[in-house]
Write a protein that holds these residues in place. Structure first.
Motif, mmCIF file in Angstrom:
data_model
loop_
_atom_site.group_PDB
_atom_site.id
_atom_site.type_symbol
_atom_site.label_atom_id
_atom_site.label_comp_id
_atom_site.label_asym_id
_atom_site.label_seq_id
_atom_site.Cartn_x
_atom_site.Cartn_y
_atom_site.Cartn_z
ATOM 1 N N VAL A 1 27.081 24.044 61.057
ATOM 2 C CA VAL A 1 27.935 24.464 61.285
ATOM 3 C C VAL A 1 29.199 24.019 61.579
ATOM 4 O O VAL A 1 30.319 24.087 60.802
ATOM 5 C CB VAL A 1 27.674 25.523 62.641
ATOM 6 C CG1 VAL A 1 29.131 26.055 63.531
ATOM 7 C CG2 VAL A 1 27.339 26.627 63.170
ATOM 8 N N VAL A 2 28.836 22.943 61.561
ATOM 9 C CA VAL A 2 29.689 21.809 62.170
ATOM 10 C C VAL A 2 30.253 20.953 60.175
ATOM 11 O O VAL A 2 31.055 20.812 60.039
ATOM 12 C CB VAL A 2 29.023 20.380 62.581
ATOM 13 C CG1 VAL A 2 30.247 19.277 62.626
ATOM 14 C CG2 VAL A 2 28.556 20.609 64.448
ATOM 15 N N LEU A 3 29.170 21.589 59.448
ATOM 16 C CA LEU A 3 29.181 21.059 57.953
ATOM 17 C C LEU A 3 29.947 22.069 57.464
ATOM 18 O O LEU A 3 31.536 21.897 56.881
ATOM 19 C CB LEU A 3 28.306 20.943 57.334
ATOM 20 C CG LEU A 3 29.052 20.373 55.753
ATOM 21 C CD1 LEU A 3 29.000 18.888 55.513
ATOM 22 C CD2 LEU A 3 26.957 19.986 55.112
ATOM 23 N N ALA A 4 30.069 23.277 57.585
ATOM 24 C CA ALA A 4 30.996 24.523 57.030
ATOM 25 C C ALA A 4 32.225 24.124 58.269
ATOM 26 O O ALA A 4 33.660 25.002 57.011
ATOM 27 C CB ALA A 4 30.550 25.791 57.397
ATOM 28 N N ALA A 5 32.994 24.172 58.854
ATOM 29 C CA ALA A 5 33.766 24.794 59.938
ATOM 30 C C ALA A 5 34.975 24.164 59.026
ATOM 31 O O ALA A 5 36.009 25.134 58.811
ATOM 32 C CB ALA A 5 33.595 24.339 60.754
ATOM 33 N N PRO A 6 35.198 23.210 58.620
ATOM 34 C CA PRO A 6 36.450 22.427 58.031
ATOM 35 C C PRO A 6 36.689 23.814 57.363
ATOM 36 O O PRO A 6 38.071 23.315 56.809
ATOM 37 C CB PRO A 6 36.250 21.308 58.105
ATOM 38 C CG PRO A 6 35.321 20.819 59.082
ATOM 39 C CD PRO A 6 34.045 21.783 58.589
ATOM 40 N N VAL A 7 35.856 23.504 55.706
ATOM 41 C CA VAL A 7 36.197 24.212 55.174
ATOM 42 C C VAL A 7 36.675 25.619 55.389
ATOM 43 O O VAL A 7 37.818 26.078 54.794
ATOM 44 C CB VAL A 7 34.845 24.422 54.068
ATOM 45 C CG1 VAL A 7 35.382 25.204 52.251
ATOM 46 C CG2 VAL A 7 34.050 22.522 53.157
ATOM 47 N N VAL A 8 35.858 26.297 56.557
ATOM 48 C CA VAL A 8 36.315 28.560 56.858
ATOM 49 C C VAL A 8 38.015 27.780 56.930
ATOM 50 O O VAL A 8 38.278 28.355 56.807
ATOM 51 C CB VAL A 8 35.515 27.976 57.312
ATOM 52 C CG1 VAL A 8 36.257 29.387 57.970
ATOM 53 C CG2 VAL A 8 33.871 28.191 56.560
ATOM 54 N N VAL A 9 38.161 26.921 57.805
ATOM 55 C CA VAL A 9 39.003 26.893 58.375
ATOM 56 C C VAL A 9 40.491 26.822 57.827
ATOM 57 O O VAL A 9 41.576 27.015 58.162
ATOM 58 C CB VAL A 9 39.489 25.697 59.747
ATOM 59 C CG1 VAL A 9 41.039 25.455 60.370
ATOM 60 C CG2 VAL A 9 38.467 26.090 61.311
ATOM 61 N N LEU A 10 39.777 25.594 56.853
ATOM 62 C CA LEU A 10 41.367 25.879 55.611
ATOM 63 C C LEU A 10 41.760 26.295 54.861
ATOM 64 O O LEU A 10 42.444 26.723 54.932
ATOM 65 C CB LEU A 10 40.549 23.962 54.932
ATOM 66 C CG LEU A 10 41.170 23.509 54.049
ATOM 67 C CD1 LEU A 10 42.539 22.445 54.636
ATOM 68 C CD2 LEU A 10 41.718 22.229 52.859
ATOM 69 N N PHE A 11 40.418 26.935 54.120
ATOM 70 C CA PHE A 11 40.293 28.523 53.255
ATOM 71 C C PHE A 11 41.710 29.448 53.885
ATOM 72 O O PHE A 11 42.620 30.262 53.580
ATOM 73 C CB PHE A 11 39.596 29.002 53.006
ATOM 74 C CG PHE A 11 39.276 29.907 51.942
ATOM 75 C CD1 PHE A 11 39.880 29.296 51.101
ATOM 76 C CD2 PHE A 11 39.236 31.427 52.582
ATOM 77 C CE1 PHE A 11 39.928 31.083 50.077
ATOM 78 C CE2 PHE A 11 39.321 32.291 51.855
ATOM 79 C CZ PHE A 11 39.636 32.020 50.620
#
Length: 277
Positions: free
Chosen positions: A249-259
Motif C-alpha cells: 500500500v505504501v509503495l502504490a499510494a504515491p503512484v495512485v495519488v499522482l495519477f
C-alpha cells in the motif's frame, strides 16, 4: 442514444470499474487486518479486526520512510534526466533540420525492442567496476537517465504544432531555446504530464537494477526493501500477510495519488489555442 443503451453502457463501465478497483481495495483492507482472512469474506472484515499494527510491524523491520526517500531520490533523478533530454531530443527531431535526423529517430525506435535485461550485465560492469558507482544513487539513476520512449512521445507532439508559430517567432529574432521554452512547451502540456506519469511509474517500481547495484540496505528503494522483507523476514512475522500488504500500500499510494491528480491532462490539449482563427 436510447436509455437502454445508456443504462447498459453504465452497467458495463461499473462492472469494469469494480473489477479494476477491487484488488486495490482488497490490498488496503488486507493491510489493516489483525488476523488475516484470505477468503472472500475477508474483503469485509469485522471492525474489531481492523488495526494499523501491520504498518508499524513492517516499518520496524525495513523503515518505510527510508525506502520511500530512496525511491523518491531514484525516481526524481530519472525524471529530471528524462524530461530534460527527452524535450531537447524530441524538439530537435521534430522541428530542426539536420543531417542524420531520420537515422537517429530510427535508432530511438530500435532501442524500444532491446530488453533492458540484456543490458544489465554490461551496465553493471561499466557502472560498478569501471565508474565505481555501486551503492550510490547516481549508479541507480545513470542507466535510466535518457528514455527513448519520452523522446518519441515529445517528437510526435512537437510535430503537431503549427510551423507558422515557429516561423513567425524566428522572423522576430527568437532563438531555438526561446522557441522551445516560450512556444513549444506550453502547447504540449499533455505530453509533459504523460511522460512524467510514465517515467514515475517505471523507476518507482523498478526492482532488478537497484537490487543488482545496491547492497547497502540504507540505499535501497522501497520496492527492493519490500522484496527483501518478503524473502527473508516475513516468515517470522506475526502477520506476514498483513505486513506485506501494508508495504505494498505504501509503495502504490504515491503512484495512485499522482495519477488521480493529473489524469485530466491525458485528455486535454492546448495546441489549438496557439493559433487564432
Amino acid at each position: 442514444m436510447s436509455k437502454v443503451q445508456t443504462g447498459l453502457r453504465g452497467f458495463v463501465l461499473a462492472v469494469g470499474a469494480f473489477a479494476f478497483l477491487f484488488p486495490f481495495y482488497y490490498m488496503v483492507i488486507g493491510s489493516l487486518q489483525a488476523e488475516p482472512d484470505p477468503t472472500i469474506a475477508g474483503a469485509f472484515p469485522h471492525p474489531d479486526n481492523i488495526t494499523v499494527d501491520n504498518y508499524v510491524a513492517i516499518n520496524d523491520r525495513i523503515s518505510l520512510w527510508t525506502g520511500l526517500a530512496n525511491s523518491g531520490i531514484f525516481t526524481m533523478g530519472v525524471l529530471i534526466g528524462t524530461m530534460v533530454f527527452g524535450v531537447l531530443a524530441g524538439y530537435a527531431l521534430a522541428q530542426l533540420q539536420w543531417r542524420g535526423r531520420g537515422a537517429t529517430f530510427a535508432l530511438a525506435l530500435l532501442v524500444q525492442v532491446v530488453p533492458f535485461q540484456l543490458l544489465m550485465i554490461p551496465l553493471y560492469v561499466l557502472i560498478a567496476r569501471d565508474y565505481g558507482l555501486a551503492d550510490t544513487h547516481i549508479g541507480m539513476i545513470l542507466p535510466f537517465l535518457i528514455n527513448s520512449t519520452a523522446v518519441i512521445i515529445f517528437r510526435q507532439y512537437f510535430l503537431q504544432l503549427p510551423k507558422e508559430l515557429f516561423e513567425a517567432a524566428r522572423i522576430d529574432g527568437a532563438g531555438e531555446l526561446m522557441l522551445l521554452w516560450r512556444i513549444a512547451l506550453p502547447l504540449v502540456r499533455p505530453a509533459l504530464v504523460t511522460v512524467v506519469l510514465l517515467t514515475f511509474i517505471g523507476p518507482w517500481n523498478e526492482f532488478l537494477w537497484p537490487f543488482l547495484i545496491t547492497k547497502d540496505a540504507s540505499l535501497q528503494p522501497l520496492a527492493v526493501s519490500l522484496a527483501n522483507y518478503i524473502s527473508t523476514v516475513a516468515a517470522s512475522a506475526a502477520n506476514p500477510f498483513g505486513a506485506t500488504l501494508a508495504g505494498a500500500v505504501v509503495l502504490a499510494a504515491p503512484v495512485v495519488v499522482l495519477f488521480i491528480v493529473f489524469q485530466r491532462y491525458f485528455i486535454s490539449t492546448d495546441i489549438g489555442s496557439g493559433v487564432k482563427g
